[in-house]
Enzyme design. Sequence first.
Site, PDB file in Angstrom:
ATOM      1  NE  ARG A  11      39.396 -14.499  -4.302  1.00 31.77           N
ATOM      2  CZ  ARG A  11      39.620 -15.197  -2.979  1.00 31.77           C
ATOM      3  NH1 ARG A  11      39.151 -16.391  -2.702  1.00 31.77           N
ATOM      4  NH2 ARG A  11      39.773 -14.521  -2.055  1.00 31.77           N
ATOM      5  CG  ASN A  29      42.737 -15.653  -5.549  1.00 32.50           C
ATOM      6  OD1 ASN A  29      42.224 -14.914  -6.399  1.00 32.50           O
ATOM      7  ND2 ASN A  29      42.966 -14.939  -4.282  1.00 32.50           N
TER       8      ASN A  29
END
Length: 85
Positions: A11, A29
């Site tokens: 990320r 996520n």
Amino acid sequence: MSGKVQGVFYRDATKKEADKRGARGFVRNLLDGRVEAVFEGDVSTVDAMVAWCGVGSPLSRPTFVERIDGEAEEGFGAFEIRSTA
């Protein structure tokens, strides 16, 4: 994205790449171990980000990237990392 994409700075690396390319949207996520990313920008920017997702961060090993094109922009002002969904 699926594969080894959680716990490997995926990320954070996605945000850095999106910021570098001027993409807007988010990455987060998912509870099932995948990562979801939404990109806005011109076609070449979005195409580049989708291609980048197949490579990911240095420690990641993405195995599948699914692209779903939307019809209208959401109007994101920047690119952000969101909480797990």
